[in-house]
Design a protein around this motif. Structure first.
Motif, short mmCIF file in Angstrom:
data_model
loop_
_atom_site.label_atom_id
_atom_site.label_comp_id
_atom_site.label_asym_id
_atom_site.label_seq_id
_atom_site.Cartn_x
_atom_site.Cartn_y
_atom_site.Cartn_z
N LEU A 81 -45.51 -38.20 26.11
CA LEU A 81 -44.30 -37.84 26.37
C LEU A 81 -43.78 -37.50 27.38
O LEU A 81 -42.09 -37.75 28.14
CB LEU A 81 -43.12 -37.85 24.63
CG LEU A 81 -44.27 -39.30 23.70
CD1 LEU A 81 -45.36 -38.83 23.47
CD2 LEU A 81 -42.78 -38.65 22.62
N ALA A 82 -43.67 -36.52 27.95
CA ALA A 82 -43.51 -35.09 28.58
C ALA A 82 -44.63 -34.06 28.77
O ALA A 82 -45.15 -34.26 28.39
CB ALA A 82 -42.35 -34.58 28.55
N LEU A 83 -44.27 -33.43 30.17
CA LEU A 83 -45.51 -32.48 30.60
C LEU A 83 -44.25 -31.41 31.34
O LEU A 83 -43.41 -31.56 31.81
CB LEU A 83 -46.45 -32.96 31.02
CG LEU A 83 -46.26 -33.41 32.63
CD1 LEU A 83 -45.77 -31.72 33.90
CD2 LEU A 83 -47.51 -33.65 33.54
N ARG A 84 -44.61 -30.03 31.13
CA ARG A 84 -44.21 -29.19 32.15
C ARG A 84 -45.19 -27.94 32.86
O ARG A 84 -46.31 -27.36 31.91
CB ARG A 84 -43.14 -28.26 30.63
CG ARG A 84 -42.63 -27.14 31.03
CD ARG A 84 -41.68 -26.11 29.52
NE ARG A 84 -40.62 -24.85 30.28
CZ ARG A 84 -39.45 -25.10 30.30
NH1 ARG A 84 -38.88 -26.03 29.54
NH2 ARG A 84 -38.92 -24.08 30.87
N LEU A 85 -44.70 -27.50 33.90
CA LEU A 85 -45.01 -26.68 34.34
C LEU A 85 -44.63 -25.34 34.71
O LEU A 85 -43.60 -25.14 34.95
CB LEU A 85 -45.15 -27.42 36.00
CG LEU A 85 -46.58 -28.23 35.52
CD1 LEU A 85 -46.99 -29.17 37.10
CD2 LEU A 85 -48.14 -27.87 35.04
N TRP B 273 -39.23 -29.60 31.41
CA TRP B 273 -39.49 -31.09 30.72
C TRP B 273 -39.31 -31.65 31.63
O TRP B 273 -38.57 -32.12 32.38
CB TRP B 273 -39.62 -31.21 28.98
CG TRP B 273 -40.24 -29.89 28.48
CD1 TRP B 273 -39.36 -29.21 27.80
CD2 TRP B 273 -41.27 -30.40 27.60
NE1 TRP B 273 -40.04 -28.79 27.06
CE2 TRP B 273 -41.29 -28.93 26.70
CE3 TRP B 273 -42.56 -30.90 28.33
CZ2 TRP B 273 -42.55 -28.92 26.26
CZ3 TRP B 273 -43.18 -30.61 27.36
CH2 TRP B 273 -43.49 -29.39 26.61
N LEU B 274 -40.72 -32.63 32.12
CA LEU B 274 -40.62 -33.67 33.13
C LEU B 274 -40.82 -35.35 32.25
O LEU B 274 -41.94 -35.75 31.69
CB LEU B 274 -41.34 -33.46 34.03
CG LEU B 274 -41.18 -32.22 35.32
CD1 LEU B 274 -42.66 -32.33 36.31
CD2 LEU B 274 -40.16 -32.12 35.55
N ALA B 275 -39.76 -36.09 31.83
CA ALA B 275 -40.11 -37.18 31.64
C ALA B 275 -41.14 -37.99 32.16
O ALA B 275 -41.88 -37.57 34.22
CB ALA B 275 -39.05 -37.81 32.00
N LEU B 276 -41.61 -38.66 31.74
CA LEU B 276 -42.74 -39.43 32.66
C LEU B 276 -43.12 -40.31 34.26
O LEU B 276 -43.35 -40.29 35.13
CB LEU B 276 -43.22 -40.59 31.34
CG LEU B 276 -43.64 -40.37 30.54
CD1 LEU B 276 -44.48 -41.39 29.64
CD2 LEU B 276 -44.91 -39.51 30.82
N VAL C 221 -47.06 -38.70 38.82
CA VAL C 221 -48.44 -38.81 39.68
C VAL C 221 -49.10 -37.46 39.52
O VAL C 221 -50.58 -37.52 40.53
CB VAL C 221 -46.93 -37.78 40.91
CG1 VAL C 221 -46.74 -36.63 40.84
CG2 VAL C 221 -48.52 -37.93 42.09
N ALA C 222 -49.31 -37.16 38.50
CA ALA C 222 -50.47 -36.58 38.03
C ALA C 222 -50.92 -37.19 37.08
O ALA C 222 -52.04 -36.92 35.89
CB ALA C 222 -49.58 -34.91 36.37
N LEU C 223 -50.62 -38.55 36.34
CA LEU C 223 -51.35 -39.10 35.72
C LEU C 223 -52.14 -40.24 36.14
O LEU C 223 -52.04 -41.06 37.85
CB LEU C 223 -50.11 -40.04 34.79
CG LEU C 223 -49.79 -39.33 33.47
CD1 LEU C 223 -49.15 -38.35 33.84
CD2 LEU C 223 -49.11 -40.59 32.40
#
Length: 728
Positions: free
Chosen positions: A720-724, A596-599, A604-606
């Motif tokens: 809040l977070a995302l995960r790849l 999980w990546l914090a903002l 870079v994805a936003l």
């Protein structure tokens, strides 16, 4: 000589009896007072802020006629005025007419200013003639009405400076009051009623709303005063027809809109920023040299807000203040004027205006309970000022009658003329040579801006360019301001292009246009600027240094040079670059896998469809939120949170990948973070190795006030977070 003088007097008196002559004389006086005779038609009053919007509309008319869209702006999608709903149709029709006469945007807008000054004078004079039954008083009042401070302080709000709907609303109100005496049919048999209602309905949402508010208030006041329900139908008919026409005007735009409406959200908490402050009288009365030492102290403490234009000039404001303070006494005095029973209702209207337009007053309650869109209640000023003019005219008539009994008819007429002239001068003192002064003050900066734009346009044509990406990339209209840079200046290359538009400019995309996202991504990721721009069909970049810090501008230019792009024109603060026809693909955004990546690690994805980070989350801005991800991933995790919808439930979130429907997320409850896992089909391959996901919340953005009462924004879902995760 005596005989010649007598003939001259007879001829002048005969001419004075003609309404058209009086209106022409008043128009000439107003235009001379405003400095119109000293203006140059080919020189703009400004090339910045909202004045630029009117120049852009004038240029659009020359290009497209009666169409309300163009592909010369907002490329590659184009710009459509219906994407930003408007109801000031009468002002725009006047602008199009003056543009057609002038044949150029700048001259057309300058002629428009003459047109609205004349419209204000004519409407004010005719309405006062109906109320006062005195041609001289009506003309003097019409001149004062045309020179209200709102005309000056409207600044670039050129549509607001055309406040003639206020006078027309009062003219119709008088006819509705007479119709309550059993002459309702006659009111609608008069063609002027239909024309007046149509103008009021098509002259701006604020003026339409305030006209309906005036009619509703007078209907209630007269019904209570006369204890007769027959007072209601004539006013209700005016309000009903006006609202039907207004709904038709807005409905046409909704049907014609592209679905990318960019109208910014409004909120009730903004009301104090645009309200009318009683203490502003300290500033308004300054031309009368009353307490001048207090003005600097007050302005130093006063917030930088609107509202000063509510007050109708120093003399009328003093009359209004005294009328409000002593309204009960004045309402009980013996009748004056042609319809004395209307006097208490007008006095009550003045008091109501102050209660409605003051900060945290009745207007804020209306915004909270009914509609936050009518937040700039200082614009009630013309309706307040016209009521003061009617009351002052009645009291002047009463004083003139006593003066005639004391000094005789001719001396009384001379004294009255001198007195009215002094009032006109004192009340309109700040407007003396207003337009000429504004044009002269703006000339140096406007000349520099025009030269810069002209050099860029000439260089682009000489190089055979057709499509220009403009940096910075900002949504239209009402983009967030940047220090030293006016966002509306991006439309100047289109406005000032002397030839038939063949160049396409990127400025003009609204918030919700999907074409805006890749342009913002190109600016946000400089290494992708050239690949994205060329992939979208741009063959040039126009960089405006004023929008960036020196370091940011240098970084952008360094990236362009590294990509082999060289400038072809230095045009003051602007620099034009010609792009190659092909470019190396943009590297995908670097994101860690399997966690999980914090903002701060996923930024870079936003893009700008998300608000800046706050409390470890980023709320969505607008109707669509976008994520840019590298392709080749099989699993995507999103930690999201949503605001409740009007029913208190959690809205759903539809997700598409490069335009293809992907899934529908159903949060269990609002205001609670939840994890969602998406499977990205193997066949999805985004452009340049990147995949663009779009999130759309059901019901659109929700008001942030549901979570924080003082927050005026509207939110999409919060990330809040995302995960790849790589394919297993």
């Amino acid at each position: 000589m005596r005989r010649v003088g007598r003939h001259v007097f007879v001829m002048a008196n005969a001419l004075w009896r003609h309404q058209v002559v009086r209106l022409l004389l008043g128009t000439l006086l107003v235009w001379t007072w405003l400095g119109g005779l000293r203006m140059r038609l080919d020189q703009p009053l400004a090339l910045w802020q909202d004045h630029t919007v009117f120049l852009m509309q004038s240029r659009l008319f020359l290009e497209r006629g009666w169409h309300f869209d163009t592909v010369s702006l907002g490329w590659p999608a184009g710009l459509a005025l219906t994407d930003f709903p408007f109801t000031d149709l009468s002002q725009r029709l006047l602008l199009f007419a003056t543009t057609w006469l002038a044949g150029a945007p700048v001259a057309g807008v300058n002629l428009y200013l003459f047109g609205i000054a004349a419209a204000n004078l004519v409407a004010g004079t005719l309405a006062l003639q109906a109320w006062l039954r005195n041609p001289g008083l009506a003309l003097a009042g019409g001149v004062i009405f045309a020179l209200l401070p709102l005309f000056a302080r409207a600044g670039g709000h050129d549509a607001l400076a055309g406040y003639y709907p206020a006078a027309i609303a009062f003219l119709l109100a008088r006819r509705a009051a007479l119709a309550g005496d059993g002459r309702a049919g006659r009111m609608w048999r008069w063609p002027g009623t239909w024309l007046g209602v149509a103008i009021v309905a098509a002259s701006g949402f604020y003026y339409s709303f305030f006209a309906v508010l005036l009619w509703s208030f007078l209907a209630a006041a007269l019904t209570l005063q006369d204890r007769a329900w027959g007072r209601l139908p004539p006013f209700a008919a005016l309000a009903g027809v006006s609202l039907v026409l207004l709904a038709a005007l807005l409905g046409w735009q909704i049907l014609a809109a592209s679905g990318a409406n960019g109208f910014p959200a409004r909120h009730f908490i903004e009301q104090p920023l645009y309200a009318a402050r009683l203490a502003d009288l300290v500033v308004v009365l300054e031309p009368l040299h009353l307490l001048p030492h207090l003005v600097p102290r007050y302005l130093g403490a006063r917030p930088q807000t609107e509202g000063l234009d509510f007050w109708p000039g120093p003399v009328l404001s003093l009359v209004a203040l005294l009328a409000c303070l002593f309204a009960p006494v004045l309402a009980s005095r013996p009748g004056i004027g042609s319809h004395p029973r209307l006097r208490p209702a007008l006095l009550a209207w003045l008091v109501f205006c102050l209660l409605f337009a003051t900060p945290y007053g009745l207007g804020m309650a209306f915004n909270l309970l009914v509609a936050p869109e009518v937040r700039a209640q200082g614009r009630l000023g013309p309706f307040f000022g016209f009521a003061v003019l009617v009351l002052a005219g009645w009291w002047t008539s009463q004083g003139a009658a006593r003066l005639r009994a004391w000094r005789g008819r001719h001396q009384a007429a001379a004294l009255l003329a001198v007195g009215l002239a002094l009032v006109v001068v004192a009340n309109g003192r700040d407007q003396w040579q207003l337009l000429a002064r504004r044009q002269q003050a703006a000339a140096p900066a406007a000349l520099v801006e025009a030269e810069s734009v002209g050099q860029a346009v000439t260089a682009a044509r000489a190089a055979g360019l057709r499509t220009v990406l403009q940096l910075p990339v900002l949504p239209w209209p009402e983009a967030p301001p940047r220090p030293g840079f006016d966002p509306y200046s991006a439309t100047l290359p289109y406005i000032l292009d002397p030839q038939v538009p063949t160049l396409r400019w990127s400025a003009g995309l609204t918030w919700n246009r999907t074409e805006l996202a890749p342009l913002q991504e190109a600016e946000r990721r400089p290494t992708c600027l050239v690949p994205i721009a060329t992939a979208l069909g741009f063959d040039a970049v126009l960089l405006d240094h004023r929008a960036y810090t020196a370091e940011a501008a240098a970084a952008l230019e360094s990236t362009l040079r590294h990509a082999g792009v060289r400038p072809i024109a230095d045009a003051g603060p602007r620099r034009l670059y010609a792009l190659p026809t092909t470019a190396a693909p943009c590297p995908p955004p670097a994101l860690a896998r399997g966690q999980w990546l914090a903002l701060e690690h996923a930024a870079v994805a936003l893009d700008s469809s998300w608000y800046p980070e706050e409390a470890q989350l980023r709320w969505g801005r607008g109707a669509v939120q976008r994520l840019t991800l590298p392709t080749g991933e099989a699993k995507l995790g999103l930690r999201l949170m949503v605001l409740p919808d009007p029913g208190g439930a959690a809205p759903t979130i539809a997700i598409t990948a490069d335009g293809q429907p992907l899934t529908l997320l159903r949060p269990a409850r609002p205001m609670q973070a939840e994890d969602f896992e998406l499977t990205l089909p193997a066949g999805l391959v985004g452009a340049a190795g990147m995949l663009r996901l779009e999130l759309r919340q059901s019901g659109g953005p929700q008001p942030a006030a549901r979570a924080n009462a003082v927050d005026i924004r509207w939110f999409g879902p919060a990330l809040l977070a995302l995960r790849l995760d790589p394919a297993r």
